[in-house]
Design a protein around this motif. Structure first.
Motif, PDB file in Angstrom:
ATOM      1  N   VAL A  70       0.858  -1.188   0.000  1.00  0.00           N
ATOM      2  CA  VAL A  70       0.000   0.000   0.000  1.00  0.00           C
ATOM      3  C   VAL A  70       0.895   1.239   0.000  1.00  0.00           C
ATOM      4  O   VAL A  70       1.818   1.337   0.809  1.00  0.00           O
ATOM      5  CB  VAL A  70      -0.910   0.014   1.250  1.00  0.00           C
ATOM      6  N   GLU A  71       0.619   2.155  -0.887  1.00  0.00           N
ATOM      7  CA  GLU A  71       1.374   3.408  -0.931  1.00  0.00           C
ATOM      8  C   GLU A  71       1.394   4.053   0.452  1.00  0.00           C
ATOM      9  O   GLU A  71       0.361   4.158   1.107  1.00  0.00           O
ATOM     10  CB  GLU A  71       0.747   4.351  -1.961  1.00  0.00           C
ATOM     11  N   ASP A  72       2.563   4.448   0.913  1.00  0.00           N
ATOM     12  CA  ASP A  72       2.757   4.975   2.270  1.00  0.00           C
ATOM     13  C   ASP A  72       1.847   6.145   2.617  1.00  0.00           C
ATOM     14  O   ASP A  72       1.390   6.271   3.743  1.00  0.00           O
ATOM     15  CB  ASP A  72       4.215   5.420   2.438  1.00  0.00           C
ATOM     16  N   ASP A  73       1.584   7.014   1.659  1.00  0.00           N
ATOM     17  CA  ASP A  73       0.794   8.209   1.965  1.00  0.00           C
ATOM     18  C   ASP A  73      -0.713   8.008   1.772  1.00  0.00           C
ATOM     19  O   ASP A  73      -1.478   8.970   1.780  1.00  0.00           O
ATOM     20  CB  ASP A  73       1.283   9.405   1.157  1.00  0.00           C
ATOM     21  N   THR A  74      -1.149   6.768   1.621  1.00  0.00           N
ATOM     22  CA  THR A  74      -2.577   6.483   1.484  1.00  0.00           C
ATOM     23  C   THR A  74      -3.259   6.672   2.836  1.00  0.00           C
ATOM     24  O   THR A  74      -2.847   6.089   3.827  1.00  0.00           O
ATOM     25  CB  THR A  74      -2.802   5.045   0.975  1.00  0.00           C
TER      26      THR A  74
ATOM     27  N   GLN B 243      -3.640  -0.915  11.526  1.00  0.00           N
ATOM     28  CA  GLN B 243      -2.255  -0.867  11.982  1.00  0.00           C
ATOM     29  C   GLN B 243      -1.390  -0.774  10.736  1.00  0.00           C
ATOM     30  O   GLN B 243      -1.608  -1.505   9.769  1.00  0.00           O
ATOM     31  CB  GLN B 243      -1.875  -2.125  12.764  1.00  0.00           C
ATOM     32  N   ARG B 244      -0.413   0.094  10.775  1.00  0.00           N
ATOM     33  CA  ARG B 244       0.477   0.286   9.629  1.00  0.00           C
ATOM     34  C   ARG B 244       1.842  -0.328   9.910  1.00  0.00           C
ATOM     35  O   ARG B 244       2.349  -0.230  11.017  1.00  0.00           O
ATOM     36  CB  ARG B 244       0.622   1.767   9.313  1.00  0.00           C
ATOM     37  N   TYR B 245       2.403  -0.947   8.884  1.00  0.00           N
ATOM     38  CA  TYR B 245       3.720  -1.564   8.977  1.00  0.00           C
ATOM     39  C   TYR B 245       4.558  -1.050   7.817  1.00  0.00           C
ATOM     40  O   TYR B 245       4.213  -1.264   6.659  1.00  0.00           O
ATOM     41  CB  TYR B 245       3.614  -3.095   8.912  1.00  0.00           C
ATOM     42  N   SER B 246       5.643  -0.380   8.140  1.00  0.00           N
ATOM     43  CA  SER B 246       6.479   0.184   7.077  1.00  0.00           C
ATOM     44  C   SER B 246       7.489  -0.826   6.552  1.00  0.00           C
ATOM     45  O   SER B 246       7.948  -0.718   5.423  1.00  0.00           O
ATOM     46  CB  SER B 246       7.194   1.436   7.570  1.00  0.00           C
ATOM     47  N   GLY B 247       7.848  -1.820   7.355  1.00  0.00           N
ATOM     48  CA  GLY B 247       8.841  -2.798   6.916  1.00  0.00           C
ATOM     49  C   GLY B 247      10.131  -2.089   6.550  1.00  0.00           C
ATOM     50  O   GLY B 247      10.590  -1.203   7.258  1.00  0.00           O
ATOM     51  N   THR B 248      10.679  -2.431   5.398  1.00  0.00           N
ATOM     52  CA  THR B 248      11.901  -1.776   4.939  1.00  0.00           C
ATOM     53  C   THR B 248      11.587  -0.496   4.179  1.00  0.00           C
ATOM     54  O   THR B 248      12.477   0.190   3.716  1.00  0.00           O
ATOM     55  CB  THR B 248      12.702  -2.712   4.018  1.00  0.00           C
ATOM     56  N   GLY B 249      10.290  -0.230   4.011  1.00  0.00           N
ATOM     57  CA  GLY B 249       9.879   0.984   3.316  1.00  0.00           C
ATOM     58  C   GLY B 249       9.531   0.770   1.862  1.00  0.00           C
ATOM     59  O   GLY B 249       8.933   1.626   1.231  1.00  0.00           O
ATOM     60  N   THR B 250       9.874  -0.386   1.294  1.00  0.00           N
ATOM     61  CA  THR B 250       9.587  -0.621  -0.120  1.00  0.00           C
ATOM     62  C   THR B 250       8.195  -1.174  -0.355  1.00  0.00           C
ATOM     63  O   THR B 250       7.615  -0.963  -1.409  1.00  0.00           O
ATOM     64  CB  THR B 250      10.605  -1.587  -0.746  1.00  0.00           C
ATOM     65  N   ARG B 251       7.656  -1.898   0.598  1.00  0.00           N
ATOM     66  CA  ARG B 251       6.316  -2.481   0.451  1.00  0.00           C
ATOM     67  C   ARG B 251       5.537  -2.335   1.752  1.00  0.00           C
ATOM     68  O   ARG B 251       5.270  -3.322   2.434  1.00  0.00           O
ATOM     69  CB  ARG B 251       6.416  -3.955   0.069  1.00  0.00           C
ATOM     70  N   PRO B 252       5.150  -1.120   2.108  1.00  0.00           N
ATOM     71  CA  PRO B 252       4.401  -0.924   3.344  1.00  0.00           C
ATOM     72  C   PRO B 252       3.084  -1.704   3.305  1.00  0.00           C
ATOM     73  O   PRO B 252       2.552  -1.992   2.235  1.00  0.00           O
ATOM     74  CB  PRO B 252       4.133   0.570   3.391  1.00  0.00           C
ATOM     75  N   ALA B 253       2.599  -2.024   4.488  1.00  0.00           N
ATOM     76  CA  ALA B 253       1.368  -2.800   4.581  1.00  0.00           C
ATOM     77  C   ALA B 253       0.492  -2.251   5.693  1.00  0.00           C
ATOM     78  O   ALA B 253       0.942  -1.484   6.543  1.00  0.00           O
ATOM     79  CB  ALA B 253       1.697  -4.261   4.857  1.00  0.00           C
ATOM     80  N   VAL B 254      -0.763  -2.675   5.667  1.00  0.00           N
ATOM     81  CA  VAL B 254      -1.686  -2.380   6.746  1.00  0.00           C
ATOM     82  C   VAL B 254      -2.368  -3.679   7.157  1.00  0.00           C
ATOM     83  O   VAL B 254      -2.565  -4.577   6.334  1.00  0.00           O
ATOM     84  CB  VAL B 254      -2.754  -1.328   6.354  1.00  0.00           C
ATOM     85  N   VAL B 255      -2.695  -3.768   8.440  1.00  0.00           N
ATOM     86  CA  VAL B 255      -3.531  -4.854   8.929  1.00  0.00           C
ATOM     87  C   VAL B 255      -4.809  -4.210   9.431  1.00  0.00           C
ATOM     88  O   VAL B 255      -4.780  -3.315  10.277  1.00  0.00           O
ATOM     89  CB  VAL B 255      -2.846  -5.661  10.046  1.00  0.00           C
TER      90      VAL B 255
END
Length: 85
Positions: A9-13, A34-46
């Motif tokens: 998910v795009e980080d600024d969504t 909940q947002r997860y940035s990880g390494t920043g290349t493939r952010p995710a949300v739960v």
């Protein structure tokens, strides 16, 4: 209670954009995010759905899994049920 993982998910969504996107494809509104940035290349949300079952989310998942949204291909998975006690 059910949880949905939406990856890439795009980080600024915004939360509202995610909610509107999901509702457009038949999902109920989520109760928590909940947002997860990880390494920043493939952010995710739960997303937590307090009044939806995993089976209900599984029936909706194919509608958006591997969809191209906001210049990214999103990955959607229903998270396995777990005991929160």
């Amino acid at each position: 209670m059910a949880h949905l993982w939406v990856g890439n998910v795009e980080d600024d969504t915004s939360d509202d954009e995610i909610r509107e996107f999901l509702v457009r494809y038949g999902f109920p509104p989520f109760d928590e995010i909940q947002r997860y940035s990880g390494t920043g290349t493939r952010p995710a949300v739960v997303l937590t759905f307090n009044h939806a079952s995993c089976d209900a989310l599984r029936s909706l998942q194919p509608r958006i899994h591997d969809m191209f949204w906001k210049d990214r291909t999103i990955v959607v998975q229903v998270m396995p049920e777990h005991d929160e006690s």
